[in-house]
Design a protein around this motif. Structure first.
Motif, short mmCIF file in Angstrom:
data_model
loop_
_atom_site.label_atom_id
_atom_site.label_comp_id
_atom_site.label_asym_id
_atom_site.label_seq_id
_atom_site.Cartn_x
_atom_site.Cartn_y
_atom_site.Cartn_z
N SER A 39 1.19 12.44 0.04
CA SER A 39 0.52 11.22 -0.27
C SER A 39 -0.63 11.43 -0.86
CB SER A 39 0.15 10.05 0.93
OG SER A 39 -0.88 9.14 1.09
N CYS A 40 -1.63 10.68 -2.01
CA CYS A 40 -2.90 10.26 -2.46
C CYS A 40 -4.31 10.30 -1.99
CB CYS A 40 -2.23 10.24 -4.11
SG CYS A 40 -1.53 10.64 -4.62
N ASN A 41 -3.34 9.15 -0.87
CA ASN A 41 -4.24 9.39 0.91
C ASN A 41 -4.10 9.80 2.24
OD1 ASN A 41 -6.50 7.94 1.95
ND2 ASN A 41 -6.14 6.15 1.68
N PRO B 119 7.60 12.48 -8.94
CA PRO B 119 6.35 11.64 -9.33
C PRO B 119 6.09 11.31 -7.31
CG PRO B 119 8.85 11.29 -9.44
CD PRO B 119 8.66 12.31 -10.11
N CYS B 120 4.85 10.81 -7.67
CA CYS B 120 4.68 10.06 -6.03
C CYS B 120 5.07 8.73 -5.87
CB CYS B 120 3.02 10.30 -5.73
SG CYS B 120 2.59 9.97 -4.69
N LYS B 121 5.26 8.27 -5.16
CA LYS B 121 5.37 6.83 -5.00
C LYS B 121 4.90 6.51 -3.82
CE LYS B 121 9.60 8.14 -5.81
NZ LYS B 121 11.67 8.11 -4.78
N CYS B 122 3.53 7.00 -3.64
CA CYS B 122 3.10 6.81 -1.93
C CYS B 122 2.18 5.37 -1.22
CB CYS B 122 1.90 7.69 -1.51
SG CYS B 122 0.61 7.81 -2.80
N GLY B 123 2.10 5.62 -2.77
CA GLY B 123 1.48 3.62 -2.69
C GLY B 123 0.28 2.94 -2.15
N ASN C 263 -5.50 4.66 -4.85
CA ASN C 263 -5.90 5.76 -5.99
C ASN C 263 -4.22 7.06 -6.28
OD1 ASN C 263 -5.01 6.84 -3.52
ND2 ASN C 263 -7.14 8.14 -3.19
N CYS C 264 -3.41 6.17 -6.58
CA CYS C 264 -2.03 7.16 -6.21
C CYS C 264 -2.29 7.21 -7.40
CB CYS C 264 -0.86 6.46 -5.97
SG CYS C 264 0.65 7.45 -6.71
N CYS C 265 -2.08 8.24 -8.04
CA CYS C 265 -1.77 9.16 -9.49
C CYS C 265 -0.74 9.30 -10.39
CB CYS C 265 -2.77 10.84 -10.22
SG CYS C 265 -1.88 12.36 -9.39
N GLY C 266 0.25 8.69 -9.46
CA GLY C 266 1.61 8.68 -10.16
C GLY C 266 2.59 10.38 -9.78
ZN ZN Z 1 1.00 8.82 -4.63
#
Ligand code: ZN
Length: 153
Positions: free
Chosen positions: A79-81, A123-127, A130-133
């Motif tokens: 996760s980005c967070n 690709p990131c799907k953390c939702g 602050n997600c950078c994608g």
């Molecule tokens: Zn993310």
């Protein structure tokens, strides 16, 4: 009682979730695997990709390969967070909480991928807001934002 349970995840197929309220700084689950020498990770083709997701640095001599089904901690998503981090204690790795986590919240940590030309494969799907994608370590995410700005011109 275990602090986690396996459940279907919105980020990826499966993930780990808090089975009860967890306080910041608790050891949630051990990240288990095989200790291997860095010499081997350099020679073995399995680790050819610099993004060997389940490979962790233990010290300047050893890595830990967690790419085994018995390593439940490998199900934790990026996760980005994030609410957890990977913490080294001697030759052991723990996933520890970095803030208070509510029961049923999905557990996550920053996979710590560096920025390189292949970032689009992850690709990131953390939702998170602050997600950078993409799955990229916090310190390198500004590079993505920079790219977006350029393409908007
Ligand atoms: Zn993310």
């Amino acid at each position: 009682m275990k602090l986690y349970k396996i459940k279907k995840s919105n980020i990826d197929k499966r993930g780990l979730y808090a089975s009860k309220n967890i306080k910041s700084g608790e050891k949630v689950i051990e990240y288990v695997g095989k200790i291997i020498t860095k010499k081997r990770t350099e020679e073995d083709l399995k680790f050819d990709n610099s993004k060997a997701i389940y490979l962790f640095n233990i010290n300047n001599k050893y890595d830990l390969d967690g790419d085994f089904t018995y390593n439940t901690a490998r199900l934790i998503n990026h996760s980005c967070n994030p609410n957890c981090e990977v913490e080294g204690k001697g030759l052991k790795l723990w996933i520890s909480s970095i803030r208070d986590i509510k029961k049923n919240e999905e557990l996550s940590y920053d996979y710590g991928f560096g920025f390189d030309e292949s970032y689009k494969e992850f690709p990131c799907k953390c939702g998170s807001i602050n997600c950078c994608g993409y799955i990229i370590r916090e310190g390198s995410r500004w590079r993505i934002k920079d790219k977006r700005k350029k393409s908007n011109r």
